[in-house]
Design an enzyme around this catalytic site. Sequence first.
Site, PDB file in Angstrom:
ATOM      1  N   ASN A   8       0.985  -1.237  -0.145  1.00 39.60           N
ATOM      2  CA  ASN A   8       0.105  -0.042   0.170  1.00 39.60           C
ATOM      3  C   ASN A   8       0.758   1.254  -0.011  1.00 39.60           C
ATOM      4  OD1 ASN A   8      -1.854   2.095   0.481  1.00 39.60           O
ATOM      5  ND2 ASN A   8      -2.923   1.108   2.032  1.00 39.60           N
ATOM      6  N   ARG A  62      -2.393  -1.967  -3.555  1.00 38.20           N
ATOM      7  CA  ARG A  62      -3.716  -1.178  -3.287  1.00 38.20           C
ATOM      8  C   ARG A  62      -3.870   0.018  -4.155  1.00 38.20           C
ATOM      9  NH1 ARG A  62      -5.200   3.090   0.648  1.00 38.20           N
ATOM     10  NH2 ARG A  62      -7.471   3.271   0.605  1.00 38.20           N
ATOM     11  N   HIS A 151     -13.425   2.187  -0.187  1.00 37.89           N
ATOM     12  CA  HIS A 151     -13.536   1.108   0.920  1.00 37.89           C
ATOM     13  C   HIS A 151     -13.986  -0.335   0.392  1.00 37.89           C
ATOM     14  CE1 HIS A 151     -13.841   4.457   4.251  1.00 37.89           C
ATOM     15  NE2 HIS A 151     -12.398   4.105   3.961  1.00 37.89           N
ATOM     16  N   ARG A 212     -13.296  14.837   7.227  1.00 37.78           N
ATOM     17  CA  ARG A 212     -14.333  15.402   6.009  1.00 37.78           C
ATOM     18  C   ARG A 212     -15.749  15.436   6.421  1.00 37.78           C
ATOM     19  NH1 ARG A 212     -12.379   9.723   3.022  1.00 37.78           N
ATOM     20  NH2 ARG A 212     -10.207   9.896   3.811  1.00 37.78           N
ATOM     21  N   ASP A 253     -10.031  12.933  16.134  1.00 38.98           N
ATOM     22  CA  ASP A 253     -10.167  11.270  16.539  1.00 38.98           C
ATOM     23  C   ASP A 253     -11.331  10.840  17.416  1.00 38.98           C
ATOM     24  OD1 ASP A 253      -9.404   9.107  18.317  1.00 38.98           O
ATOM     25  OD2 ASP A 253      -7.568   9.209  17.402  1.00 38.98           O
ATOM     26  N   ARG A 255     -11.933   9.072  19.784  1.00 31.78           N
ATOM     27  CA  ARG A 255     -11.696   8.818  21.097  1.00 31.78           C
ATOM     28  C   ARG A 255     -11.475  10.317  21.919  1.00 31.78           C
ATOM     29  NH1 ARG A 255      -6.675   4.960  19.790  1.00 31.78           N
ATOM     30  NH2 ARG A 255      -6.490   6.883  18.272  1.00 31.78           N
ATOM     31  N   GLU A 304     -15.349  -1.189  15.063  1.00 27.63           N
ATOM     32  CA  GLU A 304     -15.001  -2.431  15.807  1.00 27.63           C
ATOM     33  C   GLU A 304     -14.768  -2.300  17.378  1.00 27.63           C
ATOM     34  OE1 GLU A 304     -11.263  -4.284  14.150  1.00 27.63           O
ATOM     35  OE2 GLU A 304     -11.939  -3.732  11.967  1.00 27.63           O
ATOM     36  N   GLU A 355      -8.151  -5.420   4.807  1.00 25.88           N
ATOM     37  CA  GLU A 355      -7.896  -5.513   3.563  1.00 25.88           C
ATOM     38  C   GLU A 355      -6.861  -6.084   3.090  1.00 25.88           C
ATOM     39  OE1 GLU A 355      -9.379  -0.982   3.020  1.00 25.88           O
ATOM     40  OE2 GLU A 355      -8.838  -1.032   5.095  1.00 25.88           O
TER      41      GLU A 355
END
Length: 368
Positions: A8, A62, A151, A212, A253, A255, A304, A355
């Site tokens: 990648n 990729r 994606h 974004r 982020d 978090r 996740e 991926e």
Amino acid sequence: MTGILVVNSGSSSLKYQLIDMTAESVLASGLIERVTDHVAACRTMIGELERLGLTADAVGHRVVHGGSDFSAATLVDDGVLARIDALAELAPLHNPANLDGIRAVQDAFPGIPQVAVFDTAFHQTLAPEAYTYAIDRELAEQYRVRRYGFHGTSHRFVSGEAARFLGRPLDSLKQIVLHLGNGASACAIDGGRSVDTSMGLTPLAGLVMGTRSGDLDPAVLLHLMRRAGLGADELDELLNTRSGLLGLSGHADWRDVQAATAAGDERAALAAQVFRRRITHYVGAYAALLGGLDVVSFTAGIGEHSAAVRAEVLAGLGHLGIEVEPGRNEGAEGGIRTISSDASRVTVLVVPTNEELEIAREVLALLF
């Protein structure tokens, strides 16, 4: 053993994994950052593989944008390289870096098959009514303006793993996959085929992301051009790097958004609500488009690891047959798992994405 090297290549980084496809196990992996010379980065990668006594039988790359030219993994030749280069106008930050990586690896591994795997390929099954924008047709065709989606490698992997986990044929399932990370997208998948997806001409459309904006009224741009005097480059920078969670809360982020919300920051709390509401909107819309729903899968960093996001996104969707079991949702993480209740008509899963493994599988299927 069949060893497939997955590369990648980004504008300033090169990430790689060498995967033994007999056991689907990672033999070596690495991340080379602050890359200014992809040839030098490839030499570093090759030196590490040689140090470990490892070789590759094929290389999978990729590539972000395949336009409408590529619907599957493709063996690289001069013609393919030229087409990837021509598509750089649709992905100017990504395709040139992907090309640099391919050429550098070709030079390093002469004679070893090189395969391009495209983020957009999975979505080439979209029907015209799903990918067509309602603008002047001739202008759209001239400048290749349509929904492409991204994606795709992750959406393909997760939907396939969900079917395997449930022991059901992929072609029998109506699925929604929610890839929620710093970049985020939703995909409606019917029988293993993408039928709609939230990203569009570029990865900017759809869900709220780290920096974004996702969906917004196009007239917002016209308004800012006229009233704020912003030009095309300034609008590009605004929507891609100063919007989303960052623009709303000051934190890119998730978090940090959570922590600020817990500390009573009202801007962060609103950002979290906007983020979750947009995802719920897409789940409802895609359930309608699919004409039913069997599985919802959460994947990527937020999908996740954030039980709160999963619960709040799906709260109130009982009329669709979706019921999350709190104990399962908040339980120990690790591996693919069910978080819906036994009474839920729709199965809700957490599926860690991979991926690199999906790229390697596609290379294996093409060449061996």
